[in-house]
Write a protein that holds these residues in place. Structure first.
Motif, PDB file in Angstrom:
ATOM      1  N   THR A   1       0.835  -1.195   0.000  1.00  9.14           N
ATOM      2  CA  THR A   1       0.000   0.000   0.000  1.00  9.14           C
ATOM      3  C   THR A   1       0.874   1.250   0.000  1.00  9.14           C
ATOM      4  OG1 THR A   1      -0.043   0.157   2.400  1.00  9.14           O
ATOM      5  CG2 THR A   1      -1.723  -1.235   1.354  1.00  9.14           C
ATOM      6  N   GLU A   2       0.227   2.373  -0.206  1.00 10.17           N
ATOM      7  CA  GLU A   2       0.931   3.650  -0.166  1.00 10.17           C
ATOM      8  C   GLU A   2       1.580   3.865   1.204  1.00 10.17           C
ATOM      9  OE1 GLU A   2      -0.571   8.165  -0.272  1.00 10.17           O
ATOM     10  OE2 GLU A   2      -1.041   7.010  -2.074  1.00 10.17           O
ATOM     11  N   ASP A   3       0.870   3.494   2.286  1.00 13.52           N
ATOM     12  CA  ASP A   3       1.430   3.648   3.639  1.00 13.52           C
ATOM     13  C   ASP A   3       2.696   2.809   3.818  1.00 13.52           C
ATOM     14  OD1 ASP A   3      -0.532   5.423   4.366  1.00 13.52           O
ATOM     15  OD2 ASP A   3      -1.774   3.916   5.376  1.00 13.52           O
ATOM     16  N   GLN A   4       2.686   1.575   3.287  1.00 13.08           N
ATOM     17  CA  GLN A   4       3.877   0.728   3.379  1.00 13.08           C
ATOM     18  C   GLN A   4       5.027   1.320   2.580  1.00 13.08           C
ATOM     19  OE1 GLN A   4       1.736  -2.758   2.013  1.00 13.08           O
ATOM     20  NE2 GLN A   4       2.199  -3.828   3.949  1.00 13.08           N
TER      21      GLN A   4
ATOM     22  N   LYS B   1       5.227  14.969  -0.837  1.00  8.82           N
ATOM     23  CA  LYS B   1       4.244  16.044  -1.012  1.00  8.82           C
ATOM     24  C   LYS B   1       4.312  16.599  -2.425  1.00  8.82           C
ATOM     25  CE  LYS B   1       3.530  17.257   3.753  1.00  8.82           C
ATOM     26  NZ  LYS B   1       3.720  18.227   4.840  1.00  8.82           N
TER      27      LYS B   1
ATOM     28  N   SER C   1       1.573   1.112  -6.760  1.00 14.01           N
ATOM     29  CA  SER C   1       1.174   0.982  -5.357  1.00 14.01           C
ATOM     30  C   SER C   1       0.615   2.268  -4.777  1.00 14.01           C
ATOM     31  CB  SER C   1       2.377   0.562  -4.496  1.00 14.01           C
ATOM     32  OG  SER C   1       2.901  -0.657  -4.931  1.00 14.01           O
ATOM     33  N   TRP C   2       0.757   3.369  -5.487  1.00 12.98           N
ATOM     34  CA  TRP C   2       0.309   4.652  -4.935  1.00 12.98           C
ATOM     35  C   TRP C   2      -0.086   5.602  -6.050  1.00 12.98           C
ATOM     36  CZ3 TRP C   2       4.074   8.956  -4.924  1.00 12.98           C
ATOM     37  CH2 TRP C   2       5.287   8.615  -5.541  1.00 12.98           C
TER      38      TRP C   2
ATOM     39  N   ARG D   1      10.861   6.092   4.109  1.00 11.56           N
ATOM     40  CA  ARG D   1      11.368   6.836   5.269  1.00 11.56           C
ATOM     41  C   ARG D   1      12.532   6.075   5.906  1.00 11.56           C
ATOM     42  NH1 ARG D   1       6.963   7.206   7.714  1.00 11.56           N
ATOM     43  NH2 ARG D   1       6.429   9.318   7.099  1.00 11.56           N
TER      44      ARG D   1
ATOM     45  N   GLU E   1      12.465  12.948   7.595  1.00 15.30           N
ATOM     46  CA  GLU E   1      11.094  13.461   7.476  1.00 15.30           C
ATOM     47  C   GLU E   1      11.047  14.643   6.515  1.00 15.30           C
ATOM     48  OE1 GLU E   1       8.312  12.160   8.610  1.00 15.30           O
ATOM     49  OE2 GLU E   1       9.390  10.553   9.646  1.00 15.30           O
TER      50      GLU E   1
ATOM     51  N   VAL F   1       5.519   4.535   1.893  1.00 19.48           N
ATOM     52  CA  VAL F   1       6.010   5.707   2.614  1.00 19.48           C
ATOM     53  C   VAL F   1       6.879   5.274   3.793  1.00 19.48           C
ATOM     54  CG1 VAL F   1       5.302   7.667   4.051  1.00 19.48           C
ATOM     55  CG2 VAL F   1       4.173   7.246   1.852  1.00 19.48           C
ATOM     56  N   SER F   2       6.450   4.282   4.536  1.00 16.87           N
ATOM     57  CA  SER F   2       7.209   3.795   5.686  1.00 16.87           C
ATOM     58  C   SER F   2       8.560   3.230   5.257  1.00 16.87           C
ATOM     59  CB  SER F   2       6.399   2.723   6.419  1.00 16.87           C
ATOM     60  OG  SER F   2       7.144   2.196   7.489  1.00 16.87           O
TER      61      SER F   2
ATOM     62  N   LEU G   1       2.718  13.171  -4.634  1.00 17.60           N
ATOM     63  CA  LEU G   1       1.382  12.608  -4.405  1.00 17.60           C
ATOM     64  C   LEU G   1       0.335  13.383  -5.195  1.00 17.60           C
ATOM     65  CD1 LEU G   1       1.444  11.941  -0.559  1.00 17.60           C
ATOM     66  CD2 LEU G   1       1.506  10.237  -2.387  1.00 17.60           C
TER      67      LEU G   1
END
Length: 197
Positions: free
Chosen positions: A82-85, A192, A144-145, A91, A184, A87-88, A195
């Motif tokens: 997923t997009e959250d995975q 940003k 994925s995003w 990072r 970060e 991004v994590s 997306l």
């Protein structure tokens, strides 16, 4: 001269060589300088290393190759998700890259900038494949995003360059790099900007 086991002596010579090469660069360092720093005679160095170039490779280049291999492995291990995975993972990857560059900026500087031929060869042999592997990983996760159109090679090179530049800036300012905060900030710039709004 203290008697050491072969592995301990080799390590002692590598540490003395690393300090010497970092101080004077590969062209400015003489075997006698390394011998003096290690408190041994020159002949002992030649029992462990055939040449100054071999010693330079072992003291400066090999540790960087191991780090680049590790980073390349990390880049290729990004799971599709997923997009959250994504991004994590990104990072964590930026943190790792910032940490690696911060801890080894002097080694990278010596390899990349003290001799033009050595620098070009190292870049072509180790940094280009690393960047390319990250680009491949980005390509494989594009679905994925939801994102703006972008060139993965430019964005990847930009991200690596930001990590390198920030590590170098903190090194020359003699300031501690806040890895978490900096990762970060890079994430904000990259994600940003990419997306979908």
């Amino acid at each position: 001269m203290v008697r050491l086991a072969a592995a301990e002596r080799r390590q002692q010579l590598l540490e003395a060589a690393r300090v010497s090469f970092l101080g004077a660069g590969p062209n400015g360092t003489k075997i006698r300088d390394i011998a003096a720093a290690a408190h041994v005679n020159e002949a002992l160095i030649y029992r462990h290393f055939a040449s100054k170039q071999e010693l330079f490779e072992a003291a400066i280049v090999e540790p960087l190759i191991k780090l680049m291999d590790q980073l390349q492995s990390e880049a290729r291990s990004m799971p599709a998700g997923t997009e959250d995975q994504l991004v994590s993972f990104t990072r964590d990857f930026y943190r790792s890259l910032l940490r690696t560059f911060s801890e080894t900026i002097d080694l990278f500087g010596t390899v990349l900038f003290s001799d033009r031929g050595v620098g070009r060869d190292f870049y072509a042999t180790h940094l280009v494949p690393f960047i390319d592997s990250v680009v491949e990983t980005v390509h494989s996760n594009l679905n994925s995003w939801d994102h703006e159109d972008f060139n993965p090679r430019i964005i990847t090179t930009m991200g690596v360059g930001m990590c390198w530049g920030l590590a170098m800036d903190s090194y020359f300012r003699e300031e501690e790099l806040d890895i978490q905060f900096t990762a970060e900030a890079i994430m904000d710039v990259v994600f940003k900007g990419l997306l979908k709004r």
